[in-house]
Design a protein around this motif. Structure first.
Motif, PDB file in Angstrom:
ATOM      1  N   GLY A  46       0.861  -1.130   0.142  1.00  0.00           N
ATOM      2  CA  GLY A  46      -0.018  -0.024   0.121  1.00  0.00           C
ATOM      3  C   GLY A  46       0.695   1.306   0.030  1.00  0.00           C
ATOM      4  N   VAL A  47       2.133   1.213   0.175  1.00  0.00           N
ATOM      5  CA  VAL A  47       2.965   2.458   0.014  1.00  0.00           C
ATOM      6  C   VAL A  47       2.872   3.014  -1.238  1.00  0.00           C
ATOM      7  N   GLY A  48       2.697   4.370  -1.242  1.00  0.00           N
ATOM      8  CA  GLY A  48       2.293   5.078  -2.367  1.00  0.00           C
ATOM      9  C   GLY A  48       0.927   5.222  -2.925  1.00  0.00           C
ATOM     10  N   PHE A  49      -0.138   4.247  -2.324  1.00  0.00           N
ATOM     11  CA  PHE A  49      -1.338   4.303  -2.719  1.00  0.00           C
ATOM     12  C   PHE A  49      -2.249   5.284  -1.685  1.00  0.00           C
ATOM     13  N   HIS A  50      -3.055   5.724  -2.217  1.00  0.00           N
ATOM     14  CA  HIS A  50      -4.166   6.662  -1.230  1.00  0.00           C
ATOM     15  C   HIS A  50      -5.164   5.931  -0.989  1.00  0.00           C
ATOM     16  N   PRO A  51      -5.679   5.696   0.288  1.00  0.00           N
ATOM     17  CA  PRO A  51      -6.710   4.766   0.776  1.00  0.00           C
ATOM     18  C   PRO A  51      -8.174   5.051   0.156  1.00  0.00           C
ATOM     19  N   GLU A 104      -5.023  -4.147 -17.860  1.00  0.00           N
ATOM     20  CA  GLU A 104      -4.085  -5.112 -17.875  1.00  0.00           C
ATOM     21  C   GLU A 104      -4.031  -5.344 -16.268  1.00  0.00           C
ATOM     22  N   ILE A 105      -3.719  -4.405 -15.561  1.00  0.00           N
ATOM     23  CA  ILE A 105      -3.652  -4.410 -14.028  1.00  0.00           C
ATOM     24  C   ILE A 105      -4.830  -4.900 -13.498  1.00  0.00           C
ATOM     25  N   LYS A 106      -6.275  -4.513 -13.782  1.00  0.00           N
ATOM     26  CA  LYS A 106      -7.395  -4.862 -13.339  1.00  0.00           C
ATOM     27  C   LYS A 106      -7.504  -6.552 -13.670  1.00  0.00           C
ATOM     28  N   ARG A 107      -7.181  -6.997 -14.892  1.00  0.00           N
ATOM     29  CA  ARG A 107      -7.378  -8.168 -15.395  1.00  0.00           C
ATOM     30  C   ARG A 107      -6.420  -9.140 -14.506  1.00  0.00           C
ATOM     31  N   PHE A 108      -5.222  -8.825 -14.280  1.00  0.00           N
ATOM     32  CA  PHE A 108      -4.153  -9.734 -13.579  1.00  0.00           C
ATOM     33  C   PHE A 108      -4.477  -9.738 -12.052  1.00  0.00           C
ATOM     34  N   SER A 109      -4.895  -8.547 -11.298  1.00  0.00           N
ATOM     35  CA  SER A 109      -5.298  -8.573 -10.045  1.00  0.00           C
ATOM     36  C   SER A 109      -6.646  -9.180  -9.638  1.00  0.00           C
ATOM     37  N   GLU A 110      -7.318  -9.403 -10.733  1.00  0.00           N
ATOM     38  CA  GLU A 110      -8.712 -10.189 -10.611  1.00  0.00           C
ATOM     39  C   GLU A 110      -9.403  -9.642  -9.365  1.00  0.00           C
ATOM     40  N   LEU A 111      -9.419  -8.372  -9.219  1.00  0.00           N
ATOM     41  CA  LEU A 111     -10.181  -7.723  -8.229  1.00  0.00           C
ATOM     42  C   LEU A 111     -11.828  -7.240  -8.751  1.00  0.00           C
ATOM     43  N   GLU A 112     -12.023  -7.385 -10.071  1.00  0.00           N
ATOM     44  CA  GLU A 112     -13.289  -7.389 -10.488  1.00  0.00           C
ATOM     45  C   GLU A 112     -13.954  -5.783 -10.234  1.00  0.00           C
ATOM     46  N   ASP A 113     -15.196  -6.029  -9.661  1.00  0.00           N
ATOM     47  CA  ASP A 113     -15.913  -4.871  -9.183  1.00  0.00           C
ATOM     48  C   ASP A 113     -15.087  -3.895  -8.136  1.00  0.00           C
ATOM     49  N   TYR A 114     -14.267  -4.433  -7.347  1.00  0.00           N
ATOM     50  CA  TYR A 114     -13.536  -3.895  -6.336  1.00  0.00           C
ATOM     51  C   TYR A 114     -12.647  -3.109  -6.859  1.00  0.00           C
ATOM     52  N   PHE A 115     -12.232  -3.094  -8.087  1.00  0.00           N
ATOM     53  CA  PHE A 115     -11.173  -2.401  -8.692  1.00  0.00           C
ATOM     54  C   PHE A 115     -11.480  -0.735  -8.876  1.00  0.00           C
ATOM     55  N   ASP A 116     -12.814  -0.639  -8.612  1.00  0.00           N
ATOM     56  CA  ASP A 116     -13.494   0.796  -8.793  1.00  0.00           C
ATOM     57  C   ASP A 116     -14.103   1.102  -7.418  1.00  0.00           C
ATOM     58  N   GLU A 117     -13.538   0.413  -6.517  1.00  0.00           N
ATOM     59  CA  GLU A 117     -13.954   0.810  -4.959  1.00  0.00           C
ATOM     60  C   GLU A 117     -12.722   1.445  -4.288  1.00  0.00           C
ATOM     61  N   PRO A 118     -12.794   2.303  -3.280  1.00  0.00           N
ATOM     62  CA  PRO A 118     -11.738   3.036  -2.701  1.00  0.00           C
ATOM     63  C   PRO A 118     -10.940   1.858  -1.985  1.00  0.00           C
ATOM     64  N   GLN A 161      -5.309  -5.443  -1.177  1.00  0.00           N
ATOM     65  CA  GLN A 161      -3.946  -4.624  -1.625  1.00  0.00           C
ATOM     66  C   GLN A 161      -2.739  -5.250  -2.049  1.00  0.00           C
ATOM     67  N   MET A 162      -2.301  -6.375  -1.541  1.00  0.00           N
ATOM     68  CA  MET A 162      -1.289  -7.064  -2.151  1.00  0.00           C
ATOM     69  C   MET A 162      -1.260  -7.270  -3.745  1.00  0.00           C
TER      70      MET A 162
END
Length: 432
Positions: free
Chosen positions: A95-100, A128-142, A151-152
């Motif tokens: 999470g370093v460098g990311f804004h919560p 591509e980051i969204k696809r690899f992370s597989e966060l789905e709808d959470y990708f557009d959540e805080p 986070q990892m």
């Protein structure tokens, strides 16, 4: 030419016993010094070639993370030089460098912008980051709504979206589920094959053995070992096992294999043999044959109740099988006199694939499991040969049955068989 060249770097941090001490030093402009200096790195030097992978291990506080921060450029040494030729990407504290309060998409976009990419390259890279992370709808959540594992996923996906010349990873892959860990390891391997230099801090010996060409141990800011991963990890394991000041760690060569030995020698392994079931010495066995691993032990302390064990590893250092007299509920509770010798046999059915294997042996105090009496890594090497033409691939010939059947829909392929449905009356079976 080395991609990274670090020459005799040092790093220290200052602490104060109280805020008053800090205040006194500040108002006297340092003329009255109340600070305590803690040296984190003391004359560390190393070089890394393009495509080389280096694992860094050591106790907490040894200086591992500080060294990686200097490689990344987020910290500077107090003395010495650091020369880096190439783009560096790092995954340190999650999470370093990311804004919560920003979404995963917004944080990923900022991460790409910090890489200096052309604005037109960023949108597809974010996808591509969204696809690899597989966060789905959470990708557009805080990001404040993310679990540590999520986070990892985002941090690793964003840090490795573009292959760097140098990748720095500090234990972050230990967080998260096993599936994503395997996925991350696969990406790191592809980067290595493409020429990326890897710096990996991990307490997972399997990760270092599988990913690294070289490993080093940091202890109190000093590099005390630098060499092949298996040799360095064996030495580190001996350091971890050491509990008494009089325990000694020794490394020596035996038939071209570096052997690491440690312990306080209250019980001493005086001989190690690998025998066949006729009692004859052997170093080559066929798959499925039984080998007898015999340890002869000399008592130097009559007050010890010994627990004797073995560990079989493959040529990469992966643990294949291990056990001991405690786990097998075989008590060795005789009171031995000083100088008494006894032996313990482990008869092991070698259900192993063809290859080279080594055996580590140990005797510990059964009353105090952390007290190592004698521990020898890679004590003896043996070979396993296939018995005829193998009908399997992989590390071990697991018992398996194979079925073949014919029935309605099977011949044409138009009617798939539902899960749990029988294949039909005509059936051929084969297997163990």
């Amino acid at each position: 030419m080395p991609l990274i060249s670090i020459r005799n770097i040092t790093k220290k941090y200052h602490t104060f016993a109280s805020d008053w001490d800090r205040f006194v030093e500040a108002i006297t402009n340092g003329r009255i010094r109340r600070r305590h200096e803690h040296w984190i790195l003391k004359g560390v030097s190393l070089e890394a070639e393009p495509g080389e992978s280096i694992g860094i291990i050591g106790y907490n506080g040894a200086g591992k993370s500080t060294l990686l921060k200097i490689v990344l450029g987020v910290s500077t040494p107090d003395s010495g030089t650091v020369a880096i030729d190439g783009r560096v990407a790092g995954l340190l504290e999650l999470g370093v460098g990311f804004h919560p309060e920003f979404t995963g998409r917004e944080n990923a976009t900022i991460s790409c912008q910090l890489l200096g990419l052309d604005p037109a390259e960023i949108p597809p890279l974010v996808e591509e980051i969204k696809r690899f992370s597989e966060l789905e709808d959470y990708f557009d959540e805080p990001m404040r709504t993310y679990s540590t594992g999520m986070q990892m996923r985002l941090a690793f996906s964003a840090s490795t979206a573009v292959r760097p010349e140098i990748l720095v990873v500090d234990e972050a892959l230990a967080v998260g589920d096993a599936y994503f860990q395997h996925k991350s390891m696969a990406r790191i391997r592809r980067f290595r094959e493409a020429g990326t230099t890897l710096f990996l801090v991990s307490h997972d010996p399997t990760a270092i053995k599988n990913l690294c060409d070289r490993a080093l141990i940091l202890e109190e800011g000093v590099v005390i070992r630098d060499g092949r991963p298996d040799e360095v990890l064996d030495y580190y394991q001996a350091m971890v096992n050491r509990r008494k000041k009089d325990e000694e760690i020794r490394q020596f060569s035996n038939d071209g294999v570096v052997v690491t030995r440690s312990g306080d020698a209250r019980m001493e392994i005086s001989a190690i043999q690998i025998l066949d079931m006729d009692g004859k010495p052997g170093r080559v066995f066929k798959t499925g044959e039984t080998a007898r691993i015999r340890q002869t032990i000399t008592c130097n302390d009559p007050g010890v109740r010994p627990n004797v064990g073995i560990m079989i590893r493959d040529r990469l250092g992966n643990h294949i099988y291990g056990t001991n007299t405690h786990l097998k509920k075989v008590a060795i509770d005789d009171r031995f006199e000083v100088g008494t010798r006894f032996h313990v046999d482990f008869d092991v059915e070698l259900r192993l694939g063809a290859g080279s294997y080594n055996v580590s042996v140990a005797v510990v105090d059964d009353a105090l499991h952390s007290s190592h009496l004698d521990w020898i890594d890679q004590a003896v090497v043996f070979q396993v040969m296939p018995d005829g033409v193998p009908d399997y691939a992989g590390l071990t010939p697991l018992p398996a049955r194979l079925s073949y059947g014919r029935g309605p829909g099977i011949e044409t392929g138009t009617e798939p068989v539902a899960a749990g449905e029988q294949l039909g009356a005509d059936r051929v079976e084969a297997g163990d």
